[in-house]
Design a protein around this motif. Structure first.
Motif, PDB file in Angstrom:
ATOM      1  N   ALA A 120       3.712  -1.098  -5.703  1.00 41.27           N
ATOM      2  CA  ALA A 120       3.488  -1.128  -4.260  1.00 41.27           C
ATOM      3  C   ALA A 120       2.554  -2.278  -3.873  1.00 41.27           C
ATOM      4  O   ALA A 120       1.517  -2.468  -4.507  1.00 41.27           O
ATOM      5  CB  ALA A 120       2.896   0.197  -3.797  1.00 41.27           C
ATOM      6  N   GLU A 121       2.925  -2.997  -2.830  1.00 40.25           N
ATOM      7  CA  GLU A 121       2.075  -4.076  -2.324  1.00 40.25           C
ATOM      8  C   GLU A 121       0.671  -3.579  -2.002  1.00 40.25           C
ATOM      9  O   GLU A 121      -0.310  -4.309  -2.168  1.00 40.25           O
ATOM     10  CB  GLU A 121       2.690  -4.668  -1.051  1.00 40.25           C
ATOM     11  N   GLN A 122       0.588  -2.337  -1.520  1.00 39.90           N
ATOM     12  CA  GLN A 122      -0.701  -1.809  -1.080  1.00 39.90           C
ATOM     13  C   GLN A 122      -1.743  -1.825  -2.187  1.00 39.90           C
ATOM     14  O   GLN A 122      -2.940  -1.898  -1.917  1.00 39.90           O
ATOM     15  CB  GLN A 122      -0.545  -0.379  -0.552  1.00 39.90           C
ATOM     16  N   TYR A 123      -1.309  -1.727  -3.446  1.00 41.47           N
ATOM     17  CA  TYR A 123      -2.265  -1.700  -4.540  1.00 41.47           C
ATOM     18  C   TYR A 123      -3.038  -3.018  -4.648  1.00 41.47           C
ATOM     19  O   TYR A 123      -4.135  -3.048  -5.212  1.00 41.47           O
ATOM     20  CB  TYR A 123      -1.553  -1.426  -5.868  1.00 41.47           C
ATOM     21  N   LYS A 131      -7.808   0.024  -8.029  1.00 44.60           N
ATOM     22  CA  LYS A 131      -7.997   0.876  -9.204  1.00 44.60           C
ATOM     23  C   LYS A 131      -6.663   1.488  -9.653  1.00 44.60           C
ATOM     24  O   LYS A 131      -6.460   1.713 -10.848  1.00 44.60           O
ATOM     25  CB  LYS A 131      -9.038   1.966  -8.930  1.00 44.60           C
ATOM     26  N   GLN A 132      -5.757   1.732  -8.690  1.00 48.81           N
ATOM     27  CA  GLN A 132      -4.421   2.196  -9.068  1.00 48.81           C
ATOM     28  C   GLN A 132      -3.671   1.091  -9.803  1.00 48.81           C
ATOM     29  O   GLN A 132      -2.960   1.335 -10.771  1.00 48.81           O
ATOM     30  CB  GLN A 132      -3.623   2.613  -7.823  1.00 48.81           C
ATOM     31  N   ILE A 159      -7.915  -8.968 -10.440  1.00 47.49           N
ATOM     32  CA  ILE A 159      -8.549  -7.810 -11.083  1.00 47.49           C
ATOM     33  C   ILE A 159      -8.767  -8.095 -12.571  1.00 47.49           C
ATOM     34  O   ILE A 159      -8.035  -8.871 -13.186  1.00 47.49           O
ATOM     35  CB  ILE A 159      -7.717  -6.526 -10.894  1.00 47.49           C
ATOM     36  N   ASP A 160      -9.782  -7.473 -13.128  1.00 48.55           N
ATOM     37  CA  ASP A 160     -10.176  -7.756 -14.510  1.00 48.55           C
ATOM     38  C   ASP A 160      -9.034  -7.520 -15.492  1.00 48.55           C
ATOM     39  O   ASP A 160      -8.890  -8.249 -16.482  1.00 48.55           O
ATOM     40  CB  ASP A 160     -11.379  -6.877 -14.895  1.00 48.55           C
ATOM     41  N   SER A 161      -8.219  -6.490 -15.230  1.00 44.49           N
ATOM     42  CA  SER A 161      -7.149  -6.151 -16.168  1.00 44.49           C
ATOM     43  C   SER A 161      -6.114  -7.257 -16.318  1.00 44.49           C
ATOM     44  O   SER A 161      -5.401  -7.316 -17.316  1.00 44.49           O
ATOM     45  CB  SER A 161      -6.440  -4.871 -15.723  1.00 44.49           C
ATOM     46  N   LEU A 162      -6.002  -8.143 -15.314  1.00 47.63           N
ATOM     47  CA  LEU A 162      -5.016  -9.221 -15.366  1.00 47.63           C
ATOM     48  C   LEU A 162      -5.609 -10.545 -15.854  1.00 47.63           C
ATOM     49  O   LEU A 162      -4.910 -11.558 -15.878  1.00 47.63           O
ATOM     50  CB  LEU A 162      -4.386  -9.422 -13.973  1.00 47.63           C
TER      51      LEU A 162
END
Length: 602
Positions: A120-123, A131-132, A159-162
């Protein structure tokens, strides 16, 4: 096969077992599906090379991609992806919504066996919702991320995860990011050799569930699932073969209906998908009106709220009404039952324009079923009838509280399981291999199964009162929403472990705009509205109905649900458990002597 050359009839065969379980299946054979979605693109690039496949708005008109050019772009991008070392073990995360580049990238990845994960774009775009996104990244482990606009999606990309993962953007590329145009230049890898290892069981997409009852899960979607589902439609809707279908559509591709059902229905039948940048919300619905004036469809998919807004506009917009219905073969509502007044008005408008209504219909399915399983093949006498199993599908109805049945499904369009979660996968199938959907249904007519099935709620939403009486919350919620229209945009049913049923009401924009409204301690106070709600809900306080559906108290919430806090899912649905947990103080207020904003019924 048919009483009408354009659709098949609701035929079904039934097997009754001694334990009360019922098996339903179609007597129609399933046409042989193609092996992979690449077969569709190859076919139409050869047979209809100059037919528009995808189109999106560009200035006053459309940017169009035709089948021959689509095939060329898909092969070029597939080679570029292989050059980057991507494979079936390295998914591509897609942050942005529907668009031509998104479609080309997805088909290129699927061509050579690279799964895509559209979210979803909203994320990315809503503060706090990242966080989602981080949860999904940690679960999936993508090796490439795509966004349409590097600036607009900057927060999601950062975001850190990327960190350290390759990023591709179609516009406004930042430092270290690759322009999608570079992928279109192709590569040196052998696309045909890579495609040889791709077959029906290859994973195409990992689709995230909405998270309405738990954290989002990654549903494995294979070529077999998608191709079988379109073969099922081919049997149910012969008109899809009569002429190339055309669709003007906003339904998002990160959801199974927009991304698997609608996108593939155009691709499978050599049709044209015109991407609608509007949505059925106040700020964007005007774009939908404009896009449907510029290009009309032979099929219309929408949610009930979208059809209601179109109906309202077409009452005074003769040009839109005539354009919209002129070529329409099918009007399909999804997500909830179509209100009767909207149903009647749309049929009347269509009949006025073209002399007869299109097929007005719906179906039932899940992300795990690609999605369609149970389909209303023929005109229904009223909204809310889901139909009968599609060819190749077997529906197992397990008696739960007659006339209510738990629905389980087996068929070629059912997922093999969840990404990285063998335990959840094993739990989701019974000992005969049927997928346990968690949904409940009833027969429209128990003596005539061909009249179809009706939805009767999510079993996970049911709860017990302190008296031990079960409350069918999903069905009660639908009844209340119909009764409170247009005062409520949604409701949450309360009462688990309590003596009585209550409601948390999310007010409509009309209520929020009422001059008499005040807000206090998380609740809306508006005496005229509160009195009207009490009057309408008094119908449900009739002692003859029993305590399982008698609502005794309600509260109008002042604060909208928060996606950042998980109260609203990517589909726009409420996460009922989250709302009840995060607003526990308001639930407690419903059941105490504190009467700040509490509406007493009966």
């Amino acid at each position: 096969m048919s009483t009408h050359a354009r659709y098949s009839t609701n035929r079904v065969e039934r097997e009754d077992r001694p334990d009360g379980t019922i098996l339903l299946h179609s007597p129609f054979p399933l046409p042989e599906p193609v092996r992979t979605s690449a077969d569709w693109l190859r076919r139409w690039a050869a047979e209809r090379p100059d037919t528009v496949f995808l189109a999106e708005r560009s200035g006053p008109g459309w940017r169009e991609l035709r089948y021959r050019a689509a095939l060329q772009q898909v092969r070029a991008v597939a080679a570029a992806l292989l050059d980057r070392g991507l494979s079936s073990d390295t998914p591509i995360l897609i942050l942005s919504g529907n668009g031509i580049d998104h479609g080309v990238l997805s088909l290129a990845a699927h061509w050579v066996g690279i799964p895509t994960v559209p979210v979803a774009e909203q994320y990315s775009l809503i503060p706090g919702a990242q966080k989602q996104l981080a949860h999904i990244v940690d679960l999936i482990g993508p090796q490439l991320v795509y966004a349409e606009d590097g600036a607009r999606f900057a927060e999601g990309l950062a975001i850190d995860s990327l960190a350290g993962i390759d990023a591709v953007v179609s516009g406004k590329a930042g430092p270290g990011q690759t322009a999608f145009q570079d992928l279109l230049r192709g590569g040196v890898s052998d696309v045909d050799a890579a495609a040889l290892s791709v077959g029906p069981e290859s994973v195409v997409k990992i689709l995230m569930t909405s998270g309405s009852t738990a954290r989002p899960k990654g549903v494995l979607t294979t070529h077999r699932m998608m191709c079988a589902n379109q073969a099922q439609y081919e049997r149910a809707l012969p008109f899809l073969r009569d002429r190339p279908p055309r669709l003007v559509d906003w339904l998002p591709w990160n959801h199974v209906f927009g991304g698997s059902n609608n996108f593939n229905q155009m691709l499978a039948n050599g049709g044209s998908l015109y991407i609608d940048g509007g949505k059925p919300v106040k700020a964007l619905i005007a774009k939908t009106f404009e896009n449907n004036l510029l290009m009309n469809g032979t099929i219309a998919y929408n949610v009930p709220a979208g059809f209601a807004l179109l109906r309202d506009e077409m009452r005074g917009n003769d040009a839109l009404r005539r354009t919209y219905f002129k070529d329409l073969d099918m009007l399909f509502y999804a997500g909830a039952s179509l209100p009767r007044d909207v149903w009647d008005d749309l049929i009347a408008m269509a009949t006025d324009v073209r002399g007869q209504p299109p097929l007005v219909t719906t179906c039932w399915g899940l992300t795990e079923t690609a999605p369609a399983c149970i389909f209303q093949h023929e005109p229904a006498p009223s909204p809310g009838i889901l139909g009968v199993p599609l060819p190749g599908v077997v529906a197992k109805l397990v008696p739960e509280d007659l006339p209510r049945y738990e629905v389980r499904i087996k068929g070629p369009n059912v997922t093999p399981g969840y990404f990285g979660d063998p335990e959840r996968t094993a739990e989701s199938f019974d000992d005969e291999g049927f997928f346990k959907t968690g949904d409940a249904m009833t027969f429209v007519d128990t003596g005539v199964p061909s009249r179809g099935l009706r939805f009767d709620g999510r079993m996970s939403e049911d709860f017990k009162l302190a008296t031990g009486i079960w409350v069918r919350a999903a069905g009660l919620r639908l009844e209340v929403l119909a009764m409170l229209a247009p005062l409520a945009s949604d409701v949450v049913v309360t009462g688990e472990g309590r003596d009585e049923i209550g409601l948390l009401i999310l007010p409509s924009q009309a209520v929020l705009s009422d001059a008499a409204l005040t807000v206090k301690d998380g609740a809306c106070l508006c005496p005229p509205v509160q009195s009207e709600i009490a009057r309408r809900l008094a119908v449900l306080s009739d002692p003859a109905r029993g305590s399982s559906d008698r609502i005794c108290r309600a509260l109008i919430l002042s604060d909208p649900p928060s996606m950042a806090d998980g109260e609203i899912t990517a589909k726009g649905n409420l996460n009922f458990a989250k709302v009840l947990n995060l607003r526990k103080s308001l639930v407690d207020r419903l059941y105490t002597s504190d009467d700040r904003g509490v509406i007493r019924i009966g």
